[in-house]
Design an enzyme around this catalytic site. Structure first.
Site, PDB file in Angstrom:
ATOM      1  N   ARG A   1      34.862  42.736  31.484  1.00  0.00           N
ATOM      2  CA  ARG A   1      33.417  42.876  31.304  1.00  0.00           C
ATOM      3  C   ARG A   1      33.165  43.975  30.282  1.00  0.00           C
ATOM      4  O   ARG A   1      33.837  45.022  30.305  1.00  0.00           O
ATOM      5  CB  ARG A   1      32.735  43.268  32.628  1.00  0.00           C
ATOM      6  CG  ARG A   1      32.615  42.141  33.648  1.00  0.00           C
ATOM      7  CD  ARG A   1      31.629  41.075  33.219  1.00  0.00           C
ATOM      8  NE  ARG A   1      31.481  40.007  34.208  1.00  0.00           N
ATOM      9  CZ  ARG A   1      32.198  38.884  34.209  1.00  0.00           C
ATOM     10  NH1 ARG A   1      33.123  38.676  33.291  1.00  0.00           N
ATOM     11  NH2 ARG A   1      31.983  37.954  35.130  1.00  0.00           N
TER      12      ARG A   1
ATOM     13  N   LEU B   1      45.352  45.521  37.972  1.00  0.00           N
ATOM     14  CA  LEU B   1      46.465  44.571  38.156  1.00  0.00           C
ATOM     15  C   LEU B   1      46.134  43.617  39.310  1.00  0.00           C
ATOM     16  O   LEU B   1      46.885  43.484  40.265  1.00  0.00           O
ATOM     17  CB  LEU B   1      47.777  45.320  38.398  1.00  0.00           C
ATOM     18  CG  LEU B   1      49.047  44.538  38.069  1.00  0.00           C
ATOM     19  CD1 LEU B   1      49.193  44.310  36.562  1.00  0.00           C
ATOM     20  CD2 LEU B   1      50.292  45.242  38.600  1.00  0.00           C
ATOM     21  N   GLY B   2      44.992  42.965  39.187  1.00  0.00           N
ATOM     22  CA  GLY B   2      44.619  41.925  40.148  1.00  0.00           C
ATOM     23  C   GLY B   2      45.263  40.613  39.720  1.00  0.00           C
ATOM     24  O   GLY B   2      46.287  40.606  39.037  1.00  0.00           O
ATOM     25  N   ARG B   3      44.636  39.513  40.105  1.00  0.00           N
ATOM     26  CA  ARG B   3      45.232  38.199  39.807  1.00  0.00           C
ATOM     27  C   ARG B   3      45.382  37.993  38.306  1.00  0.00           C
ATOM     28  O   ARG B   3      46.420  37.561  37.823  1.00  0.00           O
ATOM     29  CB  ARG B   3      44.360  37.089  40.373  1.00  0.00           C
ATOM     30  CG  ARG B   3      44.207  37.111  41.872  1.00  0.00           C
ATOM     31  CD  ARG B   3      43.185  36.053  42.224  1.00  0.00           C
ATOM     32  NE  ARG B   3      43.002  35.877  43.637  1.00  0.00           N
ATOM     33  CZ  ARG B   3      42.017  36.455  44.326  1.00  0.00           C
ATOM     34  NH1 ARG B   3      41.164  37.268  43.726  1.00  0.00           N
ATOM     35  NH2 ARG B   3      41.874  36.215  45.611  1.00  0.00           N
ATOM     36  N   ILE B   4      44.326  38.305  37.547  1.00  0.00           N
ATOM     37  CA  ILE B   4      44.383  38.089  36.095  1.00  0.00           C
ATOM     38  C   ILE B   4      45.317  39.112  35.451  1.00  0.00           C
ATOM     39  O   ILE B   4      46.134  38.775  34.592  1.00  0.00           O
ATOM     40  CB  ILE B   4      42.963  38.137  35.480  1.00  0.00           C
ATOM     41  CG1 ILE B   4      42.138  36.956  36.006  1.00  0.00           C
ATOM     42  CG2 ILE B   4      43.021  38.116  33.955  1.00  0.00           C
ATOM     43  CD1 ILE B   4      40.669  36.956  35.598  1.00  0.00           C
TER      44      ILE B   4
ATOM     45  N   ARG C   1      43.112  50.847  41.444  1.00  0.00           N
ATOM     46  CA  ARG C   1      42.761  51.710  42.574  1.00  0.00           C
ATOM     47  C   ARG C   1      43.993  52.092  43.393  1.00  0.00           C
ATOM     48  O   ARG C   1      44.047  53.113  44.033  1.00  0.00           O
ATOM     49  CB  ARG C   1      41.747  51.004  43.477  1.00  0.00           C
ATOM     50  CG  ARG C   1      40.322  51.256  43.014  1.00  0.00           C
ATOM     51  CD  ARG C   1      39.366  50.405  43.774  1.00  0.00           C
ATOM     52  NE  ARG C   1      39.755  48.999  43.659  1.00  0.00           N
ATOM     53  CZ  ARG C   1      39.060  47.991  44.135  1.00  0.00           C
ATOM     54  NH1 ARG C   1      37.966  48.200  44.794  1.00  0.00           N
ATOM     55  NH2 ARG C   1      39.462  46.748  43.972  1.00  0.00           N
TER      56      ARG C   1
ATOM     57  N   HIS D   1      32.886  35.379  24.673  1.00  0.00           N
ATOM     58  CA  HIS D   1      33.161  35.251  26.116  1.00  0.00           C
ATOM     59  C   HIS D   1      33.693  33.851  26.473  1.00  0.00           C
ATOM     60  O   HIS D   1      33.023  33.072  27.158  1.00  0.00           O
ATOM     61  CB  HIS D   1      31.899  35.578  26.933  1.00  0.00           C
ATOM     62  CG  HIS D   1      32.210  35.901  28.371  1.00  0.00           C
ATOM     63  ND1 HIS D   1      31.468  36.779  29.117  1.00  0.00           N
ATOM     64  CD2 HIS D   1      33.198  35.472  29.198  1.00  0.00           C
ATOM     65  CE1 HIS D   1      31.972  36.856  30.346  1.00  0.00           C
ATOM     66  NE2 HIS D   1      33.027  36.064  30.417  1.00  0.00           N
TER      67      HIS D   1
ATOM     68  N   GLU E   1      25.721  40.914  26.388  1.00  0.00           N
ATOM     69  CA  GLU E   1      25.920  39.526  25.930  1.00  0.00           C
ATOM     70  C   GLU E   1      24.628  38.733  26.040  1.00  0.00           C
ATOM     71  O   GLU E   1      23.868  38.956  26.983  1.00  0.00           O
ATOM     72  CB  GLU E   1      27.000  38.873  26.794  1.00  0.00           C
ATOM     73  CG  GLU E   1      28.343  39.532  26.593  1.00  0.00           C
ATOM     74  CD  GLU E   1      29.415  38.982  27.535  1.00  0.00           C
ATOM     75  OE1 GLU E   1      29.180  37.959  28.207  1.00  0.00           O
ATOM     76  OE2 GLU E   1      30.481  39.590  27.596  1.00  0.00           O
TER      77      GLU E   1
ATOM     78  N   ILE F   1      39.072  41.483  28.237  1.00  0.00           N
ATOM     79  CA  ILE F   1      38.733  40.111  28.663  1.00  0.00           C
ATOM     80  C   ILE F   1      37.991  40.173  30.002  1.00  0.00           C
ATOM     81  O   ILE F   1      37.815  39.152  30.665  1.00  0.00           O
ATOM     82  CB  ILE F   1      39.980  39.196  28.796  1.00  0.00           C
ATOM     83  CG1 ILE F   1      41.116  39.870  29.575  1.00  0.00           C
ATOM     84  CG2 ILE F   1      40.488  38.785  27.415  1.00  0.00           C
ATOM     85  CD1 ILE F   1      40.976  39.907  31.038  1.00  0.00           C
TER      86      ILE F   1
ATOM     87  N   ASP G   1      36.547  39.925  24.111  1.00  0.00           N
ATOM     88  CA  ASP G   1      35.943  38.655  24.520  1.00  0.00           C
ATOM     89  C   ASP G   1      34.627  38.906  25.249  1.00  0.00           C
ATOM     90  O   ASP G   1      33.899  37.966  25.542  1.00  0.00           O
ATOM     91  CB  ASP G   1      36.919  37.902  25.441  1.00  0.00           C
ATOM     92  CG  ASP G   1      36.427  36.504  25.801  1.00  0.00           C
ATOM     93  OD1 ASP G   1      35.915  35.803  24.900  1.00  0.00           O
ATOM     94  OD2 ASP G   1      36.554  36.104  26.983  1.00  0.00           O
TER      95      ASP G   1
HETATM   96  C1  8YV Z   1      32.852  32.764  32.877  1.00  0.00           C
HETATM   97  C2  8YV Z   1      33.892  34.949  33.703  1.00  0.00           C
HETATM   98  O1  8YV Z   1      32.684  32.619  31.502  1.00  0.00           O
HETATM   99  O2  8YV Z   1      34.976  34.240  35.654  1.00  0.00           O
HETATM  100  C3  8YV Z   1      34.366  35.134  35.098  1.00  0.00           C
HETATM  101  O3  8YV Z   1      34.160  36.217  35.647  1.00  0.00           O
HETATM  102  O4  8YV Z   1      33.430  35.841  33.093  1.00  0.00           O
HETATM  103  C4  8YV Z   1      34.029  33.639  33.022  1.00  0.00           C
HETATM  104  O5  8YV Z   1      35.042  32.891  33.575  1.00  0.00           O
HETATM  105  C5  8YV Z   1      31.557  33.139  33.389  1.00  0.00           C
HETATM  106  O6  8YV Z   1      31.589  33.557  34.684  1.00  0.00           O
HETATM  107  C6  8YV Z   1      30.611  31.967  33.223  1.00  0.00           C
HETATM  108  O7  8YV Z   1      29.457  32.176  33.859  1.00  0.00           O
END
Ligand code: 8YV
Length: 328
Positions: free
Chosen positions: A237, A157-160, A180, A284, A266, A235, A261
Site C-alpha cells: 500500500r 513476511l506474511g503470505r505474499i 512484528r 496497482h 490512487e 506492492i 505498484d
Molecule cells: C486489488 C489488492 O487490486 O488484494 C489487495 O489487497 O490491493 C489488489 O489485489 C485490489 O484489492 C482491488 O480492489
C-alpha cells in the site's frame, strides 16, 4: 444471468467492483449497486435498513458511518487481501464479520514484485523506450545496476512476503525480513527494527498491510539507511511509504531507484514522481491477471454465500471474532 431467489438477502455492492462480480452476486442476492461514491447516500437512503451484506473493494471505505446506516449488516466481503479500506475493529465491535481474499493472489503479486524489482534494477522499461525511440543504431544502451551481490529486505513476511522470498531464493541474493515477529522455521535474517534492516540491506520490498499501524513507516531515515545504491519496491500500500521523502531521495539520487505498484492517493500519482527517470510505475496491477482476479471474485462470492447458508465465512480477517466466524 439468473435472478436471485425471492427470499434472498439484500446486499450492497460498493464502488469499484467489476461487472462480472456484480452479475454473479446478483444471481444469489438482491443486490443494490453503488457504481460511484456519489451514489452511496441515495442507495443507502433507499435500502440501508434492509442490507445484510456488503461487497467492497480497495478504494471503497467501509466504516462506522456505513454501519450506522445498515443496522442489519452481518458481513462485509472484501475483494482483495488488503482491507485497510475497512474499519475491521469497529466491525468486530458491532459483531459484523469481515472477509478478504488471501492466498489466491499471493503468487501473482509475488511474481509482479520480482518483475518490478528486475525492471527497476536493470531499467527494463527505459531500455524498451530507448529501442522504440530509435536510439539503438546510434549508441548502446547504458550499463545498469545489478541484482548480483545484493541484500534484499522484505518488510512483512506474511503470505505474499514469503512467496516473494521463495522466488528471491532462486536469484541467489541474501534475504532479510522485518515484521512484528520472528517467524519460526524461516532461514532468512530477522531484524526487530525496520531502520536496522534498512542499514543491513540495499533493496527494500514492502509487503506489509496498510492501515494506521504502518502508515509512513518507510520514512526519510529508512530511505537514507538504504543508501545511494538502494532500491525500494512497493506492492503493498502507498500509505506505508512517506511519498514526499521517497520523491526527494530519488530526485537527489540518495536512493538509486524505486519500483512502485501502489501510491498514497490512487489513482493519482504525483507529477514529481512521473517526471523521474529512476522509477518504474505501475497502476496497482499486482493481482491483476484474468486468472487471479477470477479466483478473488470467486472467494468474495463464496464467503458471502457460505455465510448466508449458515456455514460461516471461509476467510475471515483476524479482527473478526472467532464466535461469529464459526471457527472452533
Ligand atoms: C486489488 C489488492 O487490486 O488484494 C489487495 O489487497 O490491493 C489488489 O489485489 C485490489 O484489492 C482491488 O480492489
Amino acid at each position: 444471468m439468473q435472478a436471485a431467489p425471492r427470499d434472498a438477502p439484500e446486499i450492497l455492492i460498493l464502488e469499484g467492483l467489476r461487472p462480472e462480480i456484480v452479475d454473479h452476486l446478483s444471481a444469489h442476492f438482491h443486490a443494490h449497486r453503488v457504481a460511484a461514491a456519489g451514489e452511496r447516500d441515495a442507495v443507502l437512503a433507499r435500502a440501508g435498513p434492509r442490507i445484510r451484506g456488503v461487497a467492497s473493494a480497495a478504494h471503497a471505505s467501509v466504516d462506522g458511518a456505513l454501519f450506522d446506516r445498515c443496522p442489519k449488516l452481518e458481513i462485509v466481503s472484501n475483494f482483495g487481501v488488503g482491507y485497510d479500506n475497512i474499519d475491521a475493529h469497529e466491525a468486530a465491535r458491532r459483531g459484523i464479520v469481515v472477509t478478504n481474499t488471501p492466498d489466491v493472489l499471493s503468487d501473482e503479486v509475488a511474481d509482479l514484485a520480482l518483475g518490478l524489482l528486475l525492471a527497476t534494477v536493470r531499467r527494463i522499461p527505459q531500455a524498451d523506450r530507448f529501442l522504440r525511440e530509435g536510439h539503438w543504431p546510434t549508441r548502446n544502451y547504458p550499463l545498469t545496476a545489478t541484482l548480483r551481490e545484493r541484500r534484499v529486505g522484505i518488510l512483512g513476511l506474511g503470505r505474499i512476503g514469503r512467496a516473494i522470498a521463495a522466488r528471491l531464493e532462486g536469484f541467489g541474493v541474501e534475504i532479510h525480513y522485518h515484521g512484528r515477529r520472528r517467524r519460526e522455521g524461516v532461514p532468512y535474517a530477522f531484524h526487530d527494527s525496520l531502520a536496522g534492516m534498512a542499514r543491513a540491506v540495499d533493496v527494500l520490498i514492502v509487503a506489509a498491510p496498510g492501515g494506521p499501524e504502518t502508515r509512513g513507516i518507510v520514512d526519510a531515515g529508512v530511505l537514507e539507511a538504504l543508501g545511494p545504491e538502494g532500491i525500494v519496491v512497493n506492492i503493498a500500500r502507498g500509505s506505508l511509504v512517506d511519498e514526499s521523502a521517497l520523491i526527494e531521495a530519488l530526485r537527489s539520487r540518495r536512493l538509486h531507484g524505486a519500483g512502485l505498484d501502489v501510491f498514497a492517493n490512487e489513482p493519482h500519482v504525483p507529477a514529481a514522481l512521473t517526471a523521474l527517470d529512476n522509477v518504474v510505475l505501475l497502476p496497482h496491477v499486482g493481482s491483476g491477471s484474468v486468472h487471479t482476479r477470477r479466483m478473488m471474485a470467486k472467494l468474495l462470492i463464496d464467503n458471502m454465500v457460505s455465510w448466508f447458508s449458515g456455514k460461516g465465512p471461509l476467510t475471515p480477517v483476524p479482527e473478526t471474532p472467532a464466535l461469529r466466524s464459526g471457527r472452533p
